[in-house]
Design an enzyme around this catalytic site. Structure first.
Site, PDB file in Angstrom:
ATOM      1  N   VAL A   1      40.582 -94.006 -11.356  1.00 41.25           N
ATOM      2  CA  VAL A   1      39.281 -94.415 -10.827  1.00 41.25           C
ATOM      3  C   VAL A   1      39.403 -94.602  -9.325  1.00 41.25           C
ATOM      4  CG1 VAL A   1      37.392 -96.074 -10.999  1.00 41.25           C
ATOM      5  CG2 VAL A   1      38.796 -95.573 -13.005  1.00 41.25           C
TER       6      VAL A   1
ATOM      7  N   THR B   1      35.453 -92.736  -4.626  1.00 40.19           N
ATOM      8  CA  THR B   1      34.410 -91.704  -4.642  1.00 40.19           C
ATOM      9  C   THR B   1      34.361 -90.959  -5.966  1.00 40.19           C
ATOM     10  OG1 THR B   1      34.666 -91.396  -2.255  1.00 40.19           O
ATOM     11  CG2 THR B   1      33.514 -89.663  -3.457  1.00 40.19           C
ATOM     12  N   ASN B   2      35.515 -90.483  -6.411  1.00 41.36           N
ATOM     13  CA  ASN B   2      35.586 -89.719  -7.647  1.00 41.36           C
ATOM     14  C   ASN B   2      36.528 -90.369  -8.646  1.00 41.36           C
ATOM     15  OD1 ASN B   2      33.858 -87.565  -6.825  1.00 41.36           O
ATOM     16  ND2 ASN B   2      35.525 -86.700  -5.629  1.00 41.36           N
ATOM     17  N   THR B   3      36.278 -90.093  -9.915  1.00 42.02           N
ATOM     18  CA  THR B   3      37.171 -90.488 -10.996  1.00 42.02           C
ATOM     19  C   THR B   3      37.712 -89.219 -11.638  1.00 42.02           C
ATOM     20  OG1 THR B   3      36.075 -92.597 -11.440  1.00 42.02           O
ATOM     21  CG2 THR B   3      37.310 -91.604 -13.251  1.00 42.02           C
TER      22      THR B   3
ATOM     23  N   ASP C   1      46.872 -96.604  -7.526  1.00 44.98           N
ATOM     24  CA  ASP C   1      47.021 -95.166  -7.358  1.00 44.98           C
ATOM     25  C   ASP C   1      48.228 -94.826  -6.496  1.00 44.98           C
ATOM     26  OD1 ASP C   1      45.708 -96.389  -5.209  1.00 44.98           O
ATOM     27  OD2 ASP C   1      44.567 -94.601  -4.694  1.00 44.98           O
ATOM     28  N   ARG C   2      48.544 -95.665  -5.516  1.00 49.78           N
ATOM     29  CA  ARG C   2      49.683 -95.401  -4.633  1.00 49.78           C
ATOM     30  C   ARG C   2      51.004 -95.523  -5.399  1.00 49.78           C
ATOM     31  NH1 ARG C   2      48.939 -98.902   0.725  1.00 49.78           N
ATOM     32  NH2 ARG C   2      50.443 -97.370   1.508  1.00 49.78           N
TER      33      ARG C   2
ATOM     34  N   ASP D   1      47.866 -88.754   0.071  1.00 52.94           N
ATOM     35  CA  ASP D   1      46.708 -88.717  -0.826  1.00 52.94           C
ATOM     36  C   ASP D   1      45.460 -88.609   0.041  1.00 52.94           C
ATOM     37  OD1 ASP D   1      44.777 -88.989  -2.748  1.00 52.94           O
ATOM     38  OD2 ASP D   1      45.678 -90.728  -3.710  1.00 52.94           O
TER      39      ASP D   1
ATOM     40  N   THR E   1      39.067 -90.490  -0.186  1.00 53.57           N
ATOM     41  CA  THR E   1      38.142 -91.320   0.584  1.00 53.57           C
ATOM     42  C   THR E   1      38.859 -91.890   1.804  1.00 53.57           C
ATOM     43  OG1 THR E   1      36.976 -91.885  -1.453  1.00 53.57           O
ATOM     44  CG2 THR E   1      36.592 -93.283   0.462  1.00 53.57           C
TER      45      THR E   1
END
Length: 266
Positions: free
Chosen positions: A7, A10-12, A115-116, A135, A138
């Site tokens: 998640v 901006t995008n999932t 996410d990192r 990455d 956003t």
């Protein structure tokens, strides 16, 4: 099958993995990219999941595990409820206390985005260390993993989309343009000028940070790009060696497997 969910702001991005037999590598069976569903209820999220699965010929009963990396905390509760209602599964969220296999050697480990951590776990497993994950989403994150597989920290810069939005919002005479690789380096009209500045300006920023990090880490440093703009920008970078759009999903699968005994179907 494992449903991996990343998640983002901006995008999932979602991926469905065949977990396979013991000793065999898991395979990505399907993946989706959707706009992050801010404000949706657990019922709406459940409908979204069911619809996405159906488009590839799968049902909710196909899913036996769920792993989530989220940087949008307001969605987490609805995601948990949707998973438990539709799939009857307690999802594994990447959060403090989860076994990642990646020592976090920063001042405040709890502040590092899920996410990192997931990206670095996947990068070290696939490419080894030292490594830098870029990455490009956003925000543009630079995440560093050591030769021993330790998360050392990194850097965060404004993303390409954010930079473009700020430029168009503050300059009344500049119209919004498509973000893409420009056909030339010396622009002869306003559209060319904007695209050149946005495209090569962001690549220059990425390469400038990578060059300094690689100087510190050593000449054998691996670099890998992921995120929504990675495929667009990486070919013109001097230092990005690999492009892996599925890196985060792969990391989610790895971390889920490392915690599998704790998270099974209820």
């Amino acid at each position: 099958m494992l449903l991996a969910i990343n998640v983002g702001n901006t995008n999932t991005v979602l991926g469905l993995f065949h977990t396979g037999e013991p000793g065999k590598p898991a395979e990505l069976a399907a993946d989706w990219r959707v706009t992050t569903p801010y404000g949706q209820t657990s019922d709406e999220l459940g409908l979204l999941f069911r619809t996405l699965l159906a488009t590839r010929g799968y049902s909710a009963e196909s899913v036996t595990g769920i792993a989530v990396a989220s940087v949008v905390p307001p969605l987490d509760s609805a995601l948990r409820q949707a998973a438990e209602a539709l799939f009857r599964i307690r999802p594994l969220f990447i959060e403090p206390g989860i076994k990642t296999g990646l020592p976090i050697l920063v001042d405040s480990p709890s502040e590092v985005g899920a996410d990192r951590i997931v990206n670095c776990a996947a990068a070290f497993d696939k490419y080894g260390g030292p490594a830098i994950v870029v990455d490009i989403g956003t925000a543009t994150n630079f995440d560093v993993v050591s030769r021993k597989g330790e998360f050392l920290g990194g850097a965060i810069a404004p993303g390409l989309g954010i930079s473009a939005d700020a430029l168009f919002a503050r300059a009344a005479r500049l119209a919004r343009v498509e973000i893409r690789k420009p056909p030339k380096i010396v622009g002869t009209n306003t559209t060319d000028n904007l695209q050149i500045g946005l495209y090569y300006g962001h690549i220059g920023a990425i390469d400038g940070i990578l060059e300094r990090m690689m100087t510190e880490l050593g000449p054998d440093t691996k670099t890998v790009a992921t995120g929504g703009f990675a495929t667009l920008l990486a070919p013109d970078s001097k230092f990005i060696q690999n492009v892996d759009p599925m890196l985060t999903l792969t990391g989610l699968r790895l971390i889920y497997e490392r915690n599998q005994d704790r998270h099974r179907r209820k």
